[in-house]
Motif scaffolding. Structure first.
Motif, PDB file in Angstrom:
ATOM      1  N   LEU A  69       8.149 -12.392   0.899  1.00 37.66           N
ATOM      2  CA  LEU A  69       6.781 -12.003   0.556  1.00 37.66           C
ATOM      3  C   LEU A  69       5.888 -13.182   0.123  1.00 37.66           C
ATOM      4  N   GLU A  70       6.778 -14.139  -0.476  1.00 34.24           N
ATOM      5  CA  GLU A  70       5.962 -15.326  -1.427  1.00 34.24           C
ATOM      6  C   GLU A  70       4.872 -16.045  -0.336  1.00 34.24           C
ATOM      7  N   ASN A  71       4.895 -16.240   0.954  1.00 32.92           N
ATOM      8  CA  ASN A  71       3.879 -16.895   1.814  1.00 32.92           C
ATOM      9  C   ASN A  71       2.930 -15.980   2.411  1.00 32.92           C
ATOM     10  N   LYS A  72       3.388 -14.622   2.241  1.00 29.29           N
ATOM     11  CA  LYS A  72       2.646 -13.347   2.693  1.00 29.29           C
ATOM     12  C   LYS A  72       1.546 -13.048   1.973  1.00 29.29           C
ATOM     13  N   TRP A  73       1.884 -12.667   0.648  1.00 27.96           N
ATOM     14  CA  TRP A  73       0.986 -12.413  -0.350  1.00 27.96           C
ATOM     15  C   TRP A  73       0.305 -13.593  -0.948  1.00 27.96           C
ATOM     16  N   ILE A  74      -0.874 -13.441  -1.385  1.00 32.83           N
ATOM     17  CA  ILE A  74      -1.786 -14.648  -1.825  1.00 32.83           C
ATOM     18  C   ILE A  74      -1.822 -14.113  -3.322  1.00 32.83           C
ATOM     19  N   VAL A  75      -1.022 -15.107  -4.036  1.00 28.57           N
ATOM     20  CA  VAL A  75      -1.303 -14.883  -5.577  1.00 28.57           C
ATOM     21  C   VAL A  75      -1.294 -16.412  -6.192  1.00 28.57           C
ATOM     22  N   ILE A 128      -0.909  10.790  -1.614  1.00 25.46           N
ATOM     23  CA  ILE A 128      -2.173  11.049  -1.870  1.00 25.46           C
ATOM     24  C   ILE A 128      -2.422  10.081  -3.350  1.00 25.46           C
ATOM     25  N   PHE A 129      -1.487  10.731  -4.195  1.00 26.52           N
ATOM     26  CA  PHE A 129      -1.744  10.107  -5.708  1.00 26.52           C
ATOM     27  C   PHE A 129      -1.253   8.841  -5.672  1.00 26.52           C
ATOM     28  N   TYR A 130      -0.352   8.420  -4.570  1.00 32.74           N
ATOM     29  CA  TYR A 130       0.372   7.023  -4.847  1.00 32.74           C
ATOM     30  C   TYR A 130      -1.112   6.105  -4.495  1.00 32.74           C
ATOM     31  N   GLN A 131      -1.834   6.326  -3.685  1.00 36.76           N
ATOM     32  CA  GLN A 131      -2.966   5.780  -3.361  1.00 36.76           C
ATOM     33  C   GLN A 131      -3.794   5.410  -4.651  1.00 36.76           C
ATOM     34  N   ILE A 132      -4.220   6.339  -5.243  1.00 31.03           N
ATOM     35  CA  ILE A 132      -4.948   6.403  -6.423  1.00 31.03           C
ATOM     36  C   ILE A 132      -4.363   5.742  -7.485  1.00 31.03           C
ATOM     37  N   LEU A 133      -2.978   6.025  -7.826  1.00 33.71           N
ATOM     38  CA  LEU A 133      -2.415   5.268  -8.789  1.00 33.71           C
ATOM     39  C   LEU A 133      -2.177   3.731  -8.394  1.00 33.71           C
ATOM     40  N   LEU A 134      -1.948   3.519  -7.282  1.00 31.04           N
ATOM     41  CA  LEU A 134      -1.741   1.987  -7.036  1.00 31.04           C
ATOM     42  C   LEU A 134      -2.879   1.184  -7.488  1.00 31.04           C
ATOM     43  N   PHE A 136      -5.217   2.057  -9.714  1.00 30.17           N
ATOM     44  CA  PHE A 136      -5.460   2.108 -10.938  1.00 30.17           C
ATOM     45  C   PHE A 136      -4.426   1.261 -11.943  1.00 30.17           C
ATOM     46  N   PHE A 137      -3.128   1.252 -11.426  1.00 19.68           N
ATOM     47  CA  PHE A 137      -2.101   0.498 -12.243  1.00 19.68           C
ATOM     48  C   PHE A 137      -2.153  -0.873 -11.846  1.00 19.68           C
ATOM     49  N   GLY A 138      -2.856  -1.136 -10.822  1.00 17.43           N
ATOM     50  CA  GLY A 138      -3.105  -2.678 -10.327  1.00 17.43           C
ATOM     51  C   GLY A 138      -4.171  -3.315 -10.884  1.00 17.43           C
ATOM     52  N   TRP A 139      -5.167  -2.569 -11.174  1.00 19.22           N
ATOM     53  CA  TRP A 139      -6.157  -3.026 -12.232  1.00 19.22           C
ATOM     54  C   TRP A 139      -5.650  -3.014 -13.655  1.00 19.22           C
ATOM     55  N   LEU A 140      -4.955  -2.091 -14.035  1.00 16.96           N
ATOM     56  CA  LEU A 140      -4.382  -2.126 -15.463  1.00 16.96           C
ATOM     57  C   LEU A 140      -3.778  -3.437 -15.742  1.00 16.96           C
ATOM     58  N   PHE A 141      -2.899  -3.811 -14.625  1.00 23.14           N
ATOM     59  CA  PHE A 141      -1.865  -4.957 -14.815  1.00 23.14           C
ATOM     60  C   PHE A 141      -2.655  -6.237 -14.229  1.00 23.14           C
ATOM     61  N   GLY A 142      -4.073  -6.236 -14.106  1.00 20.46           N
ATOM     62  CA  GLY A 142      -4.836  -7.414 -13.831  1.00 20.46           C
ATOM     63  C   GLY A 142      -4.529  -7.794 -12.545  1.00 20.46           C
ATOM     64  N   GLN A 143      -4.345  -7.009 -11.455  1.00 15.40           N
ATOM     65  CA  GLN A 143      -4.125  -7.303  -9.972  1.00 15.40           C
ATOM     66  C   GLN A 143      -4.929  -6.335  -9.323  1.00 15.40           C
ATOM     67  N   GLY A 144      -6.168  -6.047  -9.802  1.00 18.61           N
ATOM     68  CA  GLY A 144      -6.894  -4.862  -9.237  1.00 18.61           C
ATOM     69  C   GLY A 144      -7.460  -5.457  -7.802  1.00 18.61           C
ATOM     70  N   LYS A 145      -7.743  -6.724  -7.755  1.00 16.98           N
ATOM     71  CA  LYS A 145      -8.156  -7.193  -6.430  1.00 16.98           C
ATOM     72  C   LYS A 145      -7.198  -7.277  -5.210  1.00 16.98           C
ATOM     73  N   PHE A 146      -5.976  -7.621  -5.654  1.00 12.67           N
ATOM     74  CA  PHE A 146      -4.753  -7.741  -4.804  1.00 12.67           C
ATOM     75  C   PHE A 146      -4.434  -6.448  -4.311  1.00 12.67           C
ATOM     76  N   PHE A 147      -4.620  -5.207  -5.393  1.00 12.40           N
ATOM     77  CA  PHE A 147      -4.231  -3.827  -4.766  1.00 12.40           C
ATOM     78  C   PHE A 147      -5.413  -3.381  -4.126  1.00 12.40           C
ATOM     79  N   TRP A 148      -6.466  -3.613  -4.381  1.00 15.41           N
ATOM     80  CA  TRP A 148      -7.605  -3.028  -3.732  1.00 15.41           C
ATOM     81  C   TRP A 148      -7.668  -3.449  -2.192  1.00 15.41           C
ATOM     82  N   GLU A 149      -7.346  -4.746  -1.819  1.00 13.30           N
ATOM     83  CA  GLU A 149      -7.239  -5.485  -0.744  1.00 13.30           C
ATOM     84  C   GLU A 149      -5.905  -4.628  -0.056  1.00 13.30           C
ATOM     85  N   PHE A 150      -4.927  -4.481  -0.608  1.00 16.22           N
ATOM     86  CA  PHE A 150      -3.713  -3.737   0.002  1.00 16.22           C
ATOM     87  C   PHE A 150      -4.001  -2.377   0.387  1.00 16.22           C
ATOM     88  N   GLU A 151      -4.780  -1.786  -0.603  1.00 16.39           N
ATOM     89  CA  GLU A 151      -5.102  -0.263  -0.350  1.00 16.39           C
ATOM     90  C   GLU A 151      -5.781  -0.156   1.000  1.00 16.39           C
TER      91      GLU A 151
END
Length: 165
Positions: A69-75, A128-134, A136-151
Motif C-alpha cells: 500500500l506504500e505507493n497506493k496511499w498518498i501520505v 453503515i456504522f463503519y462508514q460513519i465511524l471511519l 470520525f476516527f480518521g478525523w480524530l487521528f488527524g487523517q480526516g482528509k485521507f479517510f473522507w477521500e477513502f469514504e
C-alpha cells in the motif's frame, strides 16, 4: 537503533513514535487474543509461545501489506500509514460494538429471526456504522482528509456516487 527506526518510518518528531508504539501494542494484544482462542485449555507457557508465533506472523503480514500500500496511499510519511491502520482497526471493532446494541434496540435478535437473515442484517447495520465511524476516527487521528477521500471512493462503489460531490 532508534535513529534507524525513526529514519525508516520517516519520524521527524518524538510524538510520532506514539503510533508505532500503539501499533506494536495492538499487534501484541491481537496475537494474545488469537493464542487464547486457539489454546484456551493449554498451559500458560504454550499460550505464550503461540502468542509469540502469532505476533511474528501478524507483524510479517502487516509489513507486507504496508509495502503493497506504500505507493497506493498518498501520505506525507510512512508512520502515517501506521496511524491509518490503527484507525481501520478501531473502526472495525467499534462498528461491531455499536451494531449489536442498535440491533437489540430495534428488536432484532438471533432468537426471533432466522440466523441467516440475522447475520445479513448485522453485517448491513455494521457496515453503515463503519462508514460513519471511519470518517470520525480518521478525523480524530488527524487523517480526516485521507479517510473522507477513502469514504467517497467506497460510497461510489456501493452506488451512492451521485450523493457525493
Amino acid at each position: 537503533m532508534l535513529k534507524n527506526f525513526k529514519s525508516q518510518w520517516e519520524i521527524s518528531q518524538n510524538w510520532q513514535l506514539l503510533f508505532p508504539l500503539l501499533g506494536i501494542i495492538g499487534l501484541g494484544y491481537s496475537a494474545y487474543k488469537i493464542a487464547l482462542a486457539i489454546g484456551n485449555s493449554l498451559p500458560v507457557f504454550v499460550i505464550i509461545l503461540i502468542a509469540i508465533a502469532m505476533y511474528w506472523l501478524l507483524l510479517k503480514v502487516t509489513l507486507f501489506i504496508f509495502k503493497k500500500l506504500e505507493n497506493k496511499w498518498i501520505v506525507d510519511a510512512k508512520w502515517e500509514m501506521i496511524r491509518i491502520f490503527i484507525v481501520f482497526a478501531i473502526t472495525g471493532s467499534s462498528s461491531v460494538f455499536v451494531g449489536r446494541p442498535i440491533m437489540k434496540l430495534i428488536g432484532i435478535t438471533k432468537e426471533n429471526l432466522n440466523p441467516f437473515i440475522y447475520w445479513v442484517l448485522f453485517i448491513i447495520i455494521g457496515l453503515i456504522f463503519y462508514q460513519i465511524l471511519l470518517v470520525f476516527f480518521g478525523w480524530l487521528f488527524g487523517q480526516g482528509k485521507f479517510f473522507w477521500e477513502f469514504e467517497k471512493k467506497m460510497l461510489k462503489r456501493f452506488g451512492f456516487g451521485k450523493f457525493i460531490n
